[in-house]
Design an enzyme around this catalytic site. Structure first.
Site, PDB file in Angstrom:
ATOM      1  N   GLU A   1      -5.356   0.382 -16.956  1.00 46.43           N
ATOM      2  CA  GLU A   1      -4.966   0.317 -18.359  1.00 46.43           C
ATOM      3  C   GLU A   1      -4.651   1.704 -18.926  1.00 46.43           C
ATOM      4  O   GLU A   1      -3.744   1.869 -19.741  1.00 46.43           O
ATOM      5  CB  GLU A   1      -6.099  -0.314 -19.195  1.00 46.43           C
ATOM      6  CG  GLU A   1      -6.426  -1.756 -18.844  1.00 46.43           C
ATOM      7  CD  GLU A   1      -7.493  -1.868 -17.750  1.00 46.43           C
ATOM      8  OE1 GLU A   1      -7.491  -1.025 -16.825  1.00 46.43           O
ATOM      9  OE2 GLU A   1      -8.299  -2.803 -17.836  1.00 46.43           O
TER      10      GLU A   1
ATOM     11  N   ALA B   1      -4.150 -13.934  17.442  1.00 49.72           N
ATOM     12  CA  ALA B   1      -2.879 -14.547  17.802  1.00 49.72           C
ATOM     13  C   ALA B   1      -3.122 -15.589  18.875  1.00 49.72           C
ATOM     14  O   ALA B   1      -4.018 -15.452  19.699  1.00 49.72           O
ATOM     15  CB  ALA B   1      -1.920 -13.483  18.316  1.00 49.72           C
TER      16      ALA B   1
ATOM     17  N   TRP C   1       2.079  -8.342  24.474  1.00 48.11           N
ATOM     18  CA  TRP C   1       2.325  -8.535  23.059  1.00 48.11           C
ATOM     19  C   TRP C   1       2.746  -9.973  22.846  1.00 48.11           C
ATOM     20  O   TRP C   1       3.844 -10.362  23.192  1.00 48.11           O
ATOM     21  CB  TRP C   1       3.403  -7.589  22.550  1.00 48.11           C
ATOM     22  CG  TRP C   1       2.845  -6.239  22.301  1.00 48.11           C
ATOM     23  CD1 TRP C   1       3.067  -5.112  23.024  1.00 48.11           C
ATOM     24  CD2 TRP C   1       1.963  -5.874  21.238  1.00 48.11           C
ATOM     25  NE1 TRP C   1       2.376  -4.060  22.493  1.00 48.11           N
ATOM     26  CE2 TRP C   1       1.692  -4.501  21.393  1.00 48.11           C
ATOM     27  CE3 TRP C   1       1.363  -6.562  20.190  1.00 48.11           C
ATOM     28  CZ2 TRP C   1       0.856  -3.806  20.534  1.00 48.11           C
ATOM     29  CZ3 TRP C   1       0.533  -5.876  19.332  1.00 48.11           C
ATOM     30  CH2 TRP C   1       0.286  -4.517  19.512  1.00 48.11           C
TER      31      TRP C   1
ATOM     32  N   ARG D   1      -4.126  -3.629   8.244  1.00 50.45           N
ATOM     33  CA  ARG D   1      -5.030  -2.499   8.486  1.00 50.45           C
ATOM     34  C   ARG D   1      -4.938  -1.489   7.353  1.00 50.45           C
ATOM     35  O   ARG D   1      -5.936  -0.933   6.919  1.00 50.45           O
ATOM     36  CB  ARG D   1      -4.665  -1.803   9.802  1.00 50.45           C
ATOM     37  CG  ARG D   1      -5.096  -2.571  11.023  1.00 50.45           C
ATOM     38  CD  ARG D   1      -4.824  -1.735  12.253  1.00 50.45           C
ATOM     39  NE  ARG D   1      -5.291  -2.397  13.463  1.00 50.45           N
ATOM     40  CZ  ARG D   1      -5.188  -1.863  14.676  1.00 50.45           C
ATOM     41  NH1 ARG D   1      -4.636  -0.677  14.842  1.00 50.45           N
ATOM     42  NH2 ARG D   1      -5.635  -2.515  15.730  1.00 50.45           N
TER      43      ARG D   1
ATOM     44  N   THR E   1     -13.946  -4.699  23.790  1.00 48.70           N
ATOM     45  CA  THR E   1     -12.581  -4.288  23.437  1.00 48.70           C
ATOM     46  C   THR E   1     -12.429  -2.774  23.574  1.00 48.70           C
ATOM     47  O   THR E   1     -11.414  -2.294  24.064  1.00 48.70           O
ATOM     48  CB  THR E   1     -12.254  -4.736  21.990  1.00 48.70           C
ATOM     49  OG1 THR E   1     -12.417  -6.155  21.921  1.00 48.70           O
ATOM     50  CG2 THR E   1     -10.839  -4.375  21.577  1.00 48.70           C
TER      51      THR E   1
ATOM     52  N   ARG F   1      -0.314   2.096  11.902  1.00 43.04           N
ATOM     53  CA  ARG F   1       0.965   2.708  12.267  1.00 43.04           C
ATOM     54  C   ARG F   1       2.113   1.948  11.607  1.00 43.04           C
ATOM     55  O   ARG F   1       2.470   0.848  12.010  1.00 43.04           O
ATOM     56  CB  ARG F   1       1.111   2.734  13.792  1.00 43.04           C
ATOM     57  CG  ARG F   1       0.079   3.678  14.442  1.00 43.04           C
ATOM     58  CD  ARG F   1       0.170   3.744  15.937  1.00 43.04           C
ATOM     59  NE  ARG F   1      -0.125   2.481  16.587  1.00 43.04           N
ATOM     60  CZ  ARG F   1      -1.372   2.044  16.856  1.00 43.04           C
ATOM     61  NH1 ARG F   1      -2.418   2.754  16.500  1.00 43.04           N
ATOM     62  NH2 ARG F   1      -1.540   0.915  17.472  1.00 43.04           N
TER      63      ARG F   1
HETATM   64  C1  AOF Z   1     -10.693  -2.079 -15.380  1.00 36.74           C
HETATM   65  N1  AOF Z   1      -9.562  -1.556 -14.903  1.00 36.74           N
HETATM   66  O1  AOF Z   1      -8.371  -0.619 -13.274  1.00 36.74           O
HETATM   67  C2  AOF Z   1     -10.556  -1.270 -12.774  1.00 36.74           C
HETATM   68  C3  AOF Z   1     -11.740  -1.896 -13.269  1.00 36.74           C
HETATM   69  O2  AOF Z   1     -16.849   3.341 -11.900  1.00 36.74           O
HETATM   70  P1  AOF Z   1     -15.696   2.956 -12.740  1.00 36.74           P
HETATM   71  O3  AOF Z   1     -15.704   3.528 -14.095  1.00 36.74           O
HETATM   72  O4  AOF Z   1     -14.385   3.215 -12.038  1.00 36.74           O
HETATM   73  O5  AOF Z   1     -15.802   1.391 -12.952  1.00 36.74           O
HETATM   74  C4  AOF Z   1     -15.696   0.525 -11.874  1.00 36.74           C
HETATM   75  C5  AOF Z   1     -15.830  -0.907 -12.335  1.00 36.74           C
HETATM   76  O6  AOF Z   1     -14.827  -1.197 -13.316  1.00 36.74           O
HETATM   77  C6  AOF Z   1     -15.590  -1.886 -11.200  1.00 36.74           C
HETATM   78  O7  AOF Z   1     -16.785  -2.250 -10.569  1.00 36.74           O
HETATM   79  C7  AOF Z   1     -14.969  -3.058 -11.927  1.00 36.74           C
HETATM   80  O8  AOF Z   1     -15.958  -3.842 -12.544  1.00 36.74           O
HETATM   81  C8  AOF Z   1     -14.136  -2.381 -13.002  1.00 36.74           C
HETATM   82  N2  AOF Z   1     -12.818  -2.077 -12.467  1.00 36.74           N
HETATM   83  N3  AOF Z   1     -11.753  -2.298 -14.550  1.00 36.74           N
HETATM   84  O9  AOF Z   1     -10.790  -2.347 -16.569  1.00 36.74           O
HETATM   85  C9  AOF Z   1      -9.432  -1.125 -13.642  1.00 36.74           C
HETATM   86  N4  AOF Z   1     -10.500  -0.814 -11.495  1.00 36.74           N
HETATM   87 ZN    ZN Z   2     -11.662  -0.072 -17.081  1.00 37.32          ZN
END
Ligand code: AOF
Ligand code: ZN
Length: 375
Positions: free
Chosen positions: A67, A169, A185, A199, A211, A222
């Site tokens: 935000e 697979a 493959w 990944r 493995t 990659r």
């Molecule tokens: C949001 N917008 O883009 C994200 C959120 O340690 P902080 O301050 O980064 O907070 C992490 C927590 O905030 C995370 O566990 C989740 O609940 C929320 N993530 N919230 O409004 C964001 N990444």
């Molecule tokens: Zn936030």
């Protein structure tokens, strides 16, 4: 490759309406998949009359939330705007200040949220705060896509365990590949780049000692011409058979063992093979998602313990025939899968199915979205 939001490719149906703008927020979030842990991937679009005026995503833990970037870009245009966020804005002081306050201060008039934040510190409080401040808040738009994209974070924050996916697979006649070291493959180039994309988006990747002993894989990502990152290798080495010079023992590697074996200094050692405990430990290390690769033995153990959450099966249009011994997932009883999605990847077919639902916060009083066209 088409764009991804989580493991599953999005349907592109852009329109200037709410759906298109939320779709865009999901795409923005997808750009940081595999980079935000222990935080979730989140995207945000600020729009005026259906036109985006600010966009952002959460790039990694410790940096500002989605935000904040979107509001910065929108500047004064945020006043009276609609904000589309893939996760409920936070209401708590974490590593960064609350996004709910930032949206209120910027004068956003309407907020559309894909999914409620399961983090107990937030869990509806962000939405309530914004409603109390007079914003019109709607929740649940493209929720299913957001849940898939945030599946790992959601599971870890509620259960302490990362979400576990087994990828394998198989041929058309139902046989898993004679895996490494034969290096046959089984799948085509599209499926192979999908695997590397996976990944790239997954926090950690697990294989058994067999493995490592037969193939000495690096378990790196990659992808040509892309800014990739490597998942943390997790080696299940119960009896301590893996030699210290194995390629997987790069910085960040984790080994799970019952032995008293000594491992290279940069390796994090978990000395239990109880899968519940192992997953809790991985969760504490901030790992949201764990991808199982290699043969079916390790995956069968997770499956039998009820700790396998998702399957990604690549079906290759080949017939193995007799002579090759098939490899199977081992389970005492029939297991039903849900939310099955099928997708073509070149000559191969990808099937994605869930064994366990993704953690969702159901709050009837706050989850209501009704599609409307912006004026
Ligand atoms: C949001 N917008 O883009 C994200 C959120 O340690 P902080 O301050 O980064 O907070 C992490 C927590 O905030 C995370 O566990 C989740 O609940 C929320 N993530 N919230 O409004 C964001 N990444
Ligand atoms: Zn936030």
């Amino acid at each position: 490759m088409p764009p991804h939001a989580g493991n599953i490719i999005l349907h592109q149906n852009f329109s200037p309406s709410d759906t298109g703008l939320m779709q865009e927020a999901l795409m923005l979030a997808a750009r940081a998949l595999g980079r935000t842990s222990p935080n979730p991937p989140v995207g945000c679009v600020i729009a005026v009359h259906g036109q985006a005026v600010g966009k952002g995503f959460h790039p990694r833990a410790g940096e500002p939330h989605a935000e904040v970037f979107a509001l910065r870009e929108a500047g004064p245009l945020a006043r009276g705007s609609t904000a589309y966020v893939t996760l409920e804005p936070c209401s708590h002081h974490g590593r960064t200040p609350p996004c709910a306050d930032a949206l209120i201060e910027a004068g956003v008039a309407r907020l559309v949220v894909a999914a409620v934040d399961p983090n107990p510190l937030v869990a509806g409080k962000g939405i309530q705060k914004l409603r109390a401040a007079g914003l019109q808040v709607e929740v649940g738009l493209l929720e299913d896509q957001a849940l898939i994209q945030q599946a790992g974070f959601r599971q870890r924050v509620v259960t302490g365990r990362p979400r576990v996916t087994y990828k394998f697979a198989q041929t058309l006649d139902g046989k898993m590949a004679p895996l490494e070291p034969k290096q046959l493959w089984l799948t085509g180039p599209e499926a192979r780049s999908f695997v590397h994309e996976l990944r790239n988006q997954t926090d950690a990747i697990a294989v058994g000692s067999q493995t490592v002993l037969t193939d000495d894989p690096a378990l790196t990502t990659r992808l040509e011409g892309q800014d990739t990152r490597d998942p943390r290798p997790v080696i299940f080495d119960r009896s301590g058979r893996v030699p210290v010079d194995a390629k997987v023992f790069r910085p960040g590697a984790i080994v799970v063992t019952e032995s008293q074996q000594t491992y290279p200094e940069q390796v994090h050692v978990i000395r239990t093979t109880d899968l519940q405990e192992v997953l809790q430990e991985l969760g504490k290390l901030g790992i949201n998602s764990l991808l199982l690769e290699g043969g079916p033995n390790l995956a069968s153990e997770f499956l039998k313990a009820g700790l396998l959450d998702e399957l990604l099966v690549l079906i290759s249009p080949k017939i193995m025939g007799k002579g090759q011994s098939p490899l199977w997932l081992d389970l005492p009883e029939l297991q039903l899968l849900r939310d099955v999605k099928v997708q073509q990847l070149g000559q191969d077919t990808l099937i994605h199915a869930l064994l366990h639902d993704i953690e969702r916060v159901s709050m009837p009083e706050i989850t209501a979205y009704t599609e409307k066209v912006e004026d």
